[in-house]
Every structure is written in structure tokens, then in C-alpha cells.
Design an enzyme around this catalytic site. Structure first.
Site, mmCIF file in Angstrom:
data_model
loop_
_atom_site.group_PDB
_atom_site.id
_atom_site.type_symbol
_atom_site.label_atom_id
_atom_site.label_comp_id
_atom_site.label_asym_id
_atom_site.label_seq_id
_atom_site.Cartn_x
_atom_site.Cartn_y
_atom_site.Cartn_z
ATOM 1 N N HIS A 171 0.744 -1.116 0.058
ATOM 2 C CA HIS A 171 -0.005 0.010 -0.202
ATOM 3 C C HIS A 171 0.996 1.241 0.054
ATOM 4 O O HIS A 171 0.770 2.157 0.850
ATOM 5 C CB HIS A 171 -0.881 -0.021 1.257
ATOM 6 C CG HIS A 171 -2.415 0.691 0.868
ATOM 7 N ND1 HIS A 171 -2.784 1.922 1.220
ATOM 8 C CD2 HIS A 171 -3.294 0.114 0.111
ATOM 9 C CE1 HIS A 171 -4.009 1.778 0.998
ATOM 10 N NE2 HIS A 171 -4.313 0.981 0.440
ATOM 11 N N ASP A 207 -10.799 -4.085 -0.154
ATOM 12 C CA ASP A 207 -10.007 -3.088 -0.648
ATOM 13 C C ASP A 207 -10.446 -2.750 -2.212
ATOM 14 O O ASP A 207 -10.655 -1.636 -2.717
ATOM 15 C CB ASP A 207 -8.500 -3.060 -0.507
ATOM 16 C CG ASP A 207 -7.956 -1.683 -0.758
ATOM 17 O OD1 ASP A 207 -8.041 -0.782 0.054
ATOM 18 O OD2 ASP A 207 -7.355 -1.545 -1.792
#
Length: 735
Positions: A279, A448
């Protein structure tokens, strides 16, 4: 009438005023002070009267039955019979145990014990509907210098229980308060700050009044209730404290009152939390919002003992939580039980000194399954979108690394609608092996993808979450192939709001998101190179922004030869098949297209459809009003050839080249595409065409005008296709 002992000051007066305001009851106050000589008492009496409360004050020593009887007779003659009593009288003169004698005990017990007996003797107990006595937590916990006061409050609680047993028709409760701030004995004795240093937090007046209201209104409240803030280092106060569950974000508890409050601290770094490396945005490791939701669920489960997935309401991601690639960040997860089945959770970070909320939400244990209903899946009549997330999205459009790469393919990828396949995998490998790996919510990678999968709707920017109205999350047992649908509810500038439904193979909704807010950052200039299916959503949004008209647009790969009149493989039939597919993509369902003798396509519902084949793609637009489109490959030609092709519009190409920085061939192709759009819209080739005011800039777009018509032209590059391509869309412009 509510009879109140303890005078017209302190916490008793504040609570009495609240009860009167809620119920309309008159207030009869008993106290020893003289309002003419006590300005605080006089001010409180004026405040009560100004609030519209019928209030009377009578002087009496509550420990003297004769004075109490006379005062009650006087007050009832004015205000009516007593139907409720709030007994707040008390006396507290701290002193060491060795210095206490029987007289000290007698003085301390008298207001609470003798006073309650005197008041109950002076009224008709069978007419009482409510009896509230104000005790102290000291009666249970003790405190240095408060042995006599503790005894008085313990006995008051006993008397209250006895009255409740004898009079079941009267709602009876002894409220054993901890210290209040601002008013009450704690302020009078100046002990609030000292107690706070010992970790004992005071009750604010607003909190105390609200709690009192809830206790008075709740018929299931037991006869004696303790109300306190944090009790810190008081070892004599015992709380139910079951063992905390073994979960990643319940690491180091700083504060723990089971069923009330939990604050835990967790250190984040790329070693203990390897998902951070997947990320990475602009050189920063970002703590993902989906892991934040998992952290909130873990804290809520630990403080309540619940294990079922809660509904997440009002989630806000106000500030990113950044972890240095070579360092660490400490976060604190604070969970507070705010209702029977609701927990308020906040996550703070050391990067802001734990002084600001980064993530917040309310978690509700409703036990309800995710509601069925829209957004719905598209039908199977159209083939899957020719977009490979692994090859064409991750690593370019999408920054998420391997753990979050759960998109498998798209059934629809439009400006305002997504229908995609995602994979939910069992929870493993998210945390270092020496840390607990259990998850309470479904695969965070899948979750996500529900956010970054919407990137196809705004493919020229990076979408980051800023909040969610409500999430009905799936539990960790939901794994395998899933299908998620998202529709745009609204847009406000660079913020886009989506509703999402996730379904399993049977079509049952296993997770639902209402009101996901995504904020567009790092916007591109449109120059490409583009994965072809992403051009449709991009064109649709940009045309609306630049012309003011909404059109449905789609761009499909087409390996046929080019030209605005050129075809795809298979001649006319091939071109028409490509048009039908592109129209279906734009509309979200198969399109029934008719053709006029001149070859112009039409739809049966009266909307306008236009298509163009070139540069290895098919471009199609559909609109309610006038609309046309064209796609051209930028081809190098001599100035003489361009002048011959463009005729009277050749000068416009020169102007575009000068003002936009386009080379001559690109500027001329823009003009040629605009002329083709005018022709498809039914205008002659020599119709006027000019640069629209204020529409030429440094990005890939230029807008041309012909009367009220506007032609938005995009000069860009396509992935795996050489050279530059111009796409043009015409519509009737609006401001």
C-alpha cells in the site's frame, strides 16, 4: 411535585432542573441556606424560574423531622402533593480515621440517613412514583480521609434498597456518583485535579445530567447504580475484566473497562505489518482504510465480548495514517460503548501526537444480514470487458500491491457503474508470523478492491476513501469468487459517492456498502497511454465537464482498418457488430440498432447514437439530444495536403497549433475529427467552426464550437498502439 433536598445548589439542583424541564413537574426545594444571603442559591432559583419551572424554596434542616414536616406542608399547599423525591443532602468533612469520633460519624450520617427518613415520614410514600437518592462511589470503594462519608453512603444505599422492596410501585434508584467537575462536593473540596492525577476522571455536568435522565427513564434499572468516569488506581473498585481476545489490534491495552471503554496501542511497521509494503503511494506506506475497519471491529469485539461482524456506520477517514518505509508509527484504537449494541471507535496516530482523529466510526451489533437489492448485476448478453486487471490496471492505474490485487475481471466498466469479479481469500499473511493473524471481517484485500475497483469510473485520477455512510460487512468465512456491483449516487467536485453490493455465486448479497465517498487525487492530463476500455468512462466524464452535456460513451478494441468511414474486420457487418457491442457497453445492456439507407445508426427509443471506427478501436456515444463522434489516427501530411482536406478550416488548425502546443498534424486531425462530427450531425462540411472561448489549455483536450454545438477533442495515445489518436465528441453545449 418533585421534592428536592440538599438545597438549590450543586449537582442536586442541576439534576432537579433537568427532571422538571423533562416532565413539567414543579420543584419544591429544601435547604438550610437563606437565598437573601447566598447569591449562588438565589441565582439558581432565578435560573429555574426563568426556565419556566414552578419553583418554591423552603428553609429547613433536613435532619430535623419537625422542620421538614412544616416545610413540606407549606410547599404542598402551594405546589400540590409530593409524587417524587430527589434526596441529595449530604455532608463531607474529610478527616483521618484516627481523628474520627462518634460525633463526626453522627454529623456525616445525619443528612443522608436521618434526612431521608424525615422526608419519607413527611410525605405519603404510597403516592410516590419516583425516589432518587444521591450517594457516592466512596460508599463502595472508600477513600483516604473518608471513612465516615463512606459509611453514610453505604447505609444510604441499604435504605434505598429497603424502600424499593417495600414499595414496588415506586421507581427507586440510588445513584452512587463519582466526582463531578465544575459543581458538587469535588469542586467544593478542591479534589478534582488531584483525583485526575491518580487516573480518576470527573463526570462533567452535561454527562451527569444525561446519565441521570437515562436512569430515571429506564424501568429496568436496579435499586443501586454506580456512575463513574475512569477509576484509575482505586484498587477497591472491582470491574468485570475478562481476558482480551488474541487479536492484532488488541495489543497493548492502555485503558480497559469491559463493556465501557478500551484503548489499545499498536506499533506499525513494514516488518510486523507486511501489507503496508503493498500500500505504497508516492513513497509513503499508507495504513489502509480496510485494515482500519478491521482494527475498529477488533477493538469493539474486545470491549463488548461480541464476535459477530458489526454494521459500520458513519466511517470517516479524516487523515491518512502514514508509516515511514524504514521506520514505524504507533496508533491507538479507542473504543467506547455508547449504547446497548453500539460502540464508537477512533484511531489516532503518533504522527499527530495522538491529538487528532484519523479514522472514526460507529459500530452497531444489529445481527442483521446485509439487505438485498440494487446495485444489480448486468446480464450475460454482453461479453466480459476486454480489460485484464493484472496486466492493465495494477502497477499503472492502480497502486495496490499483491495482497490487495483481488480484481479478476469486469462485466461492466462505465463512468457510473461497475460490475466486476473479485476474489476473497482466507485471512493469512497479513501480519508477521509471531503476531495473531485472525480477522473478524472478510478478506481486507477483497474489501479494498471494492474501493479501488471503482477506479475505472475515474481512470485519470487516484481515488482514495474519505468516508462511508454504512457497511454491512461479511465475516471471515466468506471466501472464494464473488461479484461486486457499484453505482455512482452523486458527485461533488472531486468527491464521488457509490453504493455497492457484493454477491456470492448464488446471487445472495454477502456485503453491502452505502455511500462510499472516494476523493480523486493525482489527476492526470489525459495524454495516455490508455487501456482502451478505460477511455469510455474518461470521455463520458470529461465531455460532461467540458461541454456541460451528459453522454453515454464507450470505446472498444477493434482490430479493423481505420478512418471515420473505415471498418473493422468483416466489412459492413463487422463494423455493425462492433458498433452494437460498443453501444451495449455504453448503455449497459444490448442495443437494438437500426440503420438508415445512408448507413446512419438509430435507436428505437429516440435517443441519438453515433459510432466511429478507427485507430484500432470503435467509439460509440449515445445522448438524448444532438450527438456525434469520430476517432482518427494522427497521420503525418504535408501542409498542402492538410489545406486540401480542411479547406476553409485550415486556418483553425494553425491557430490550434499555436495556442495549444500541438504539432501541426495533431491540430489538423482535431479539426478534421470535428468536421466529421459536424457532418454526422447533419451539418455541411463548410459549417462554421472555431476555437471555443477559454477551452484551449495545456492538457490533452481542446473544445471547438459551431454555433451552439460543441466538439470536445482529445489527443492521446493508446496502449500497444503506435502513434497518437484523436477522439472527438459533439453535443449541444450548455453552460
Amino acid at each position: 411535585m418533585l421534592l428536592v433536598t440538599g438545597g438549590g445548589k450543586g449537582i442536586t439542583a442541576e439534576c432537579a432542573l433537568a427532571v422538571a424541564a423533562d416532565t413539567g413537574a414543579a420543584l419544591a426545594l429544601l435547604g438550610r441556606s437563606d437565598p437573601a444571603e447566598d447569591e449562588e442559591l438565589a441565582a439558581n432559583l432565578r435560573r429555574m424560574a426563568d426556565a419556566g419551572v414552578r419553583v418554591r424554596y423552603a428553609r429547613a434542616d433536613v435532619t430535623d423531622p419537625a422542620q421538614v414536616g412544616a416545610a413540606v406542608e407549606e410547599l404542598t399547599g402551594t405546589l400540590g402533593p409530593v409524587t417524587a423525591v430527589l434526596h441529595g443532602s449530604g455532608r463531607n468533612e474529610p478527616g483521618g480515621l484516627a481523628g474520627l469520633d462518634m460525633e463526626a460519624f453522627r454529623r456525616t450520617l445525619a443528612p443522608k440517613i436521618d434526612g431521608l427518613r424525615a422526608v419519607l415520614d413527611a410525605v405519603a410514600p404510597e403516592r410516590l412514583k419516583l425516589l432518587v437518592t444521591f450517594g457516592s462511589i466512596i460508599g463502595r470503594a472508600g477513600l483516604r480521609g473518608e471513612a465516615h462519608y463512606a459509611t453514610a453512603n453505604e447505609r444510604l444505599a441499604d435504605l434505598t434498597r429497603e424502600f424499593a422492596a417495600r414499595h414496588p410501585g415506586c421507581r427507586t434508584v440510588c445513584m452512587e456518583w463519582s466526582v463531578w467537575s465544575g459543581v458538587g462536593m469535588g469542586e467544593r473540596l478542591s479534589v478534582v485535579e488531584g483525583l485526575e492525577r491518580d487516573g480518576i476522571t470527573a463526570i462533567t455536568p452535561d454527562q451527569g445530567i444525561e446519565i441521570m435522565r437515562r436512569l430515571v427513564a429506564d424501568p429496568d434499572v436496579p435499586p443501586v447504580v454506580v456512575i463513574s468516569g475512569r477509576t484509575g488506581t482505586i484498587d477497591t473498585v472491582r470491574h468485570d475484566r475478562p481476558e482480551l481476545p488474541l487479536l492484532r489490534f488488541v495489543d497493548r491495552p492502555l485503558v480497559h473497562y469491559h463493556g465501557v471503554e478500551l484503548v489499545t496501542e499498536v506499533e506499525l511497521n513494514a516488518g510486523s505489518d507486511p501489507y503496508l509494503a503493498d500500500h505504497l503511494l508516492d513513497g509513503n506506506l499508507l495504513f489502509p482504510a480496510v485494515i482500519g475497519m478491521e482494527a475498529m471491529a477488533q477493538a469493539a469485539a474486545a470491549v463488548t465480548g461480541r464476535q459477530d461482524p458489526p454494521v459500520i456506520e458513519g466511517a470517516e477517514f479524516q487523515r491518512p495514517i502514514v508509516v515511514p518505509p524504514q521506520g514505524s508509527t504507533t496508533v491507538r484504537v479507542a473504543a467506547t460503548v455508547v449504547d446497548d449494541d453500539a460502540v464508537r471507535v477512533a484511531i489516532r496516530s503518533s504522527e499527530t501526537g495522538f491529538a487528532a482523529d484519523h479514522f472514526t466510526a460507529r459500530l452497531v451489533y444489529s445481527g442483521a444480514r446485509p439487505p438485498a437489492g440494487p446495485p444489480e448485476q448486468v446480464g450475460d448478453e454482453l461479453p466480459a470487458v476486454s480489460l485484464d486487471p493484472a496486466a492493465e490496471l495494477y502497477g499503472s492505474v492502480l497502486f495496490q500491491g499483491a495482497r490487495f490485487q483481488r480484481l479478476r475481471g469486469y462485466h461492466r466498466a462505465a463512468a457510473r457503474h461497475v460490475d466486476a469479479d473479485v476474489a476473497a481469500e482466507p485471512a493469512q499473511g497479513w501480519f508477521a508470523g509471531f503476531l495473531p493473524g485472525a480477522m473478524l471481517l472478510a478478506d481486507p484485500g477483497m474489501r479494498d478492491a471494492l474501493m479501488h475497483g471503482n477506479q475505472v469510473c475515474v481512470p485519470d485520477a487516484t481515488l482514495l476513501p474519505s468516508g462511508i455512510e454504512r457497511v454491512h460487512p461479511a465475516g471471515p468465512d466468506v471466501t472464494g469468487d464473488l461479484r461486486y456491483c457499484a453505482t455512482e449516487r452523486e458527485r461533488d467536485g472531486d468527491t464521488y459517492v457509490y453504493d455497492i453490493a457484493v454477491r456470492d455465486a448464488t446471487g445472495a448479497v454477502v456485503e453491502r456498502w452505502d455511500g462510499l465517498r472516494l476523493r480523486a487525487v493525482r489527476k492526470g492530463d489525459g495524454r495516455g497511454p490508455w487501456a482502451v476500455p478505460l477511455l469510455g468512462p474518461y470521455l463520458e466524464r470529461e465531455v460532461e465537464d467540458r461541454i456541460g452535456v451528459r453522454v453515454a460513451a464507450a470505446v472498444e478494441p477493434d482490430d479493423g482498418s481505420g478512418g471515420s468511414d473505415g471498418g473493422s474486420g468483416g466489412g459492413v457487418e463487422g463494423r455493425r457488430a462492433a458498433t452494437a457491442l460498443a453501444a451495449g457497453r455504453a448503455l449497459g445492456h444490448p442495443a437494438e440498432i437500426r440503420y438508415r439507407p445512408d448507413g446512419r445508426p438509430e435507436l428505437g427509443d429516440g435517443r441519438t447514437i453515433s459510432a466511429s471506427h478507427g485507430a484500432g478501436v470503435t467509439l460509440c456515444v449515445v445522448a438524448d439530444g444532438i450527438a456525434a463522434c469520430d476517432v482518427e489516427t494522427v497521420t503525418g501530411r504535408s501542409e498542402t495536403d492538410w489545406d486540401g482536406l480542411l479547406g476553409r478550416h485550415a486556418a483553425l488548425a494553425g491557430l490550434l497549433a499555436a495556442e495549444t502546443g500541438d504539432d501541426r498534424d495533431t491540430a489538423a486531425t482535431r479539426v478534421w475529427s470535428a468536421v466529421e462530427c459536424l457532418r454526422k450531425a447533419g451539418l455541411p462540411a463548410d459549417a462554421p467552426l472555431a476555437l471555443a472561448p477559454g477551452r484551449a489549455g495545456a492538457d490533452a483536450w481542446t473544445v471547438l464550437a459551431s454555433g451552439s454545438l460543441r466538439v470536445a477533442t482529445l489527443a492521446t495515445t493508446l496502449r500497444d498502439r503506435p502513434g497518437r489518436t484523436v477522439l472527438a465528441v459533439l453535443a449541444e453545449g450548455r453552460t
